[in-house]
Each structure stands twice: as structure tokens, then as C-alpha cells.
Design a protein around this motif. Sequence first.
Motif, PDB file in Angstrom:
ATOM      1  N   MET A  20      -1.049   9.974 -49.897  1.00 13.34           N
ATOM      2  CA  MET A  20      -1.577   9.716 -51.014  1.00 13.34           C
ATOM      3  C   MET A  20      -3.180   8.763 -50.347  1.00 13.34           C
ATOM      4  SD  MET A  20       1.371   7.161 -52.291  1.00 13.34           S
ATOM      5  CE  MET A  20       2.616   7.277 -51.865  1.00 13.34           C
ATOM      6  N   ASN A  27      -3.854   2.982 -51.109  1.00 11.03           N
ATOM      7  CA  ASN A  27      -4.115   3.669 -52.116  1.00 11.03           C
ATOM      8  C   ASN A  27      -3.362   3.599 -53.028  1.00 11.03           C
ATOM      9  OD1 ASN A  27      -3.727   5.671 -49.698  1.00 11.03           O
ATOM     10  ND2 ASN A  27      -2.411   4.877 -48.747  1.00 11.03           N
ATOM     11  N   LEU A  29      -2.448   3.547 -57.264  1.00 12.79           N
ATOM     12  CA  LEU A  29      -1.652   4.896 -57.569  1.00 12.79           C
ATOM     13  C   LEU A  29      -3.567   4.954 -59.437  1.00 12.79           C
ATOM     14  CD1 LEU A  29       0.444   7.421 -58.465  1.00 12.79           C
ATOM     15  CD2 LEU A  29       1.303   5.920 -60.346  1.00 12.79           C
ATOM     16  N   GLY A  57       1.461   7.612 -46.451  1.00  8.87           N
ATOM     17  CA  GLY A  57       0.037   7.332 -47.116  1.00  8.87           C
ATOM     18  C   GLY A  57      -0.925   7.407 -46.663  1.00  8.87           C
ATOM     19  N   CYS A  63       1.453   2.801 -50.434  1.00  5.86           N
ATOM     20  CA  CYS A  63       1.187   2.574 -51.666  1.00  5.86           C
ATOM     21  C   CYS A  63       0.908   0.721 -52.262  1.00  5.86           C
ATOM     22  CB  CYS A  63       1.713   3.754 -52.604  1.00  5.86           C
ATOM     23  SG  CYS A  63       1.149   3.748 -54.250  1.00  5.86           S
ATOM     24  N   GLY A 117       4.555   1.585 -55.231  1.00 10.08           N
ATOM     25  CA  GLY A 117       4.649   2.209 -54.276  1.00 10.08           C
ATOM     26  C   GLY A 117       5.870   2.325 -53.752  1.00 10.08           C
TER      27      GLY A 117
END
Length: 264
Positions: A20, A27, A29, A57, A63, A117
Motif C-alpha cells: 500500500m 497508506n 485507503l 505498507g 495502513c 488496516g
Amino acid sequence: MADETPLLVTREGPVIRATMNRPERRNALSLAMGEAWDRLLAELAADRSARVLVIAGAGGHFCAGLDLTEVASDEAPEQKLARQQARNRRTGARFADIAALPQVVIAAIEGSCHAGGLGFACAADIAFAAGNARFAAPEVRRGLVPAQILPWLVRRMGRPAVTRMVLEAAVIDAAEAGRIGLVHQVLPDAVALAAQLEATVAAVLEGAPGALAETKGLLAALGPVAPEAYAEAGAAAFARTASSEEAEEGIAAFKAKRKPRWTG
């Protein structure tokens, strides 16, 4: 640019590495990252030459969950509700797609592993963390609910540990994550994490591809991660909270780095 390639995918023989890649946002989303994930998962579901998927990540973080800058909008309430419900529904399906892959999925976690995450970490078959990893399900502090990650957390840790985690919404360190079973092993640092990751990849590749996929199928056959209607109920609950005044205040407080001022 990271936002142009929000998910970096590389291949070394049968090993796929998905990183990611929004380090400036830890990171988080984004829609673009979610779409990249969906494309990769569709490809891997049909790829019998790939045997391992490693999730990581960029920039020292795993994340940080949903990009909250994409939650707020000036849409009409009914449009916002529908958009958030569709997005949360797809988030839940994405975790299910990861878990259903024929490949062995390994999460390598450094830094922040928050909210969504946690879904990636717990949908993976095996999760390792470096000593600097930090974990949290902070949704209620943002006026939101941990809708689609909840079943995966419960499957990994059990309901008592998850209940405390999602209601307190506090950050826990890697040692505590290991103690409650959120990750399978905690390594001292990034170097040790990388070494353990490679050792586990090598061990998995010693297994027969078909037998590994069948074993994953048998694990899934032990029972669904959640009741059939849960995903839709979770998406509806997330959409309601994401469209609420509480979420507006919670997200504003998060951005301003202050405590939210709840009413009622």
C-alpha cells in the motif's frame, strides 16, 4: 507519484508482494487504492501459478484505515448515505476476497495498523508485526462504527478481546497485539520482520500448492466469518454513522487534533 500508484505490486516467481503506497497518508485507503486492490484480487483468484501474497505498507506504516478526507462531502444526505453504504459493503467484500484467495496471504506490519488496516491484517492467513507497530480500532472516537472489520477481528482474537478493543478505541502496542492474538508473532524491528517473512515464505513454498489451497478451503468450511446478513447490516450502520453529525464532529476533531465535543 504514490497517488498514481496507490498499490505497488511486484512478483518474484510465485510470490506476489502488494505494498500500500500512500506514505504521506500512512497508506490510508482511498477509492483509487480500493479499486487497485479489487483488480489485483480478481487476478489472483484465477492465478494458480501464484502461491503467496505478501501485504505490506510503504514508508514505515501498514495502513491507517479509511481516508477520512473522502468521507466528508457536500452531497445531499440521501446521496451520501448511498455512497457510504456502497463503499462499506465493498470494503467487507474485499476482506472476504483476500481470505478466499487460494494463495497463502501474509501481512507484514510496521507502524500504524488502524481501523481498516486491521481488516487487511486479520483477513490474512498469517500476520507478523515489527516492534514499532501500533494497532487501533478508533472508529467510535470519529463518530463511526468498525462495521466490516469486526467479524475479522473476532475470528482472529475472539469476542472478549475485540469488545474491549473497539469500545475503548485505544492504541495498543505490538507486544499487546501479540498477547491478545491479533498478530501471530512480534519481531524486534524491521530487519527481523523481513527475515521472519522470508523464512515463512520459504516454508510455505515447501508445501504442495493444491494441498495448501485445499487446506485453506477446509479452514473456511469450518464456518463463515459472520452471519449471512451481517455485511449488509454493517454497511447500513456505517452509512448511517458516516452521514451523522457525530461523524462530522469526530472527523473534524481528528483533523484538528483535538478532542471531539459530543452532544446528547
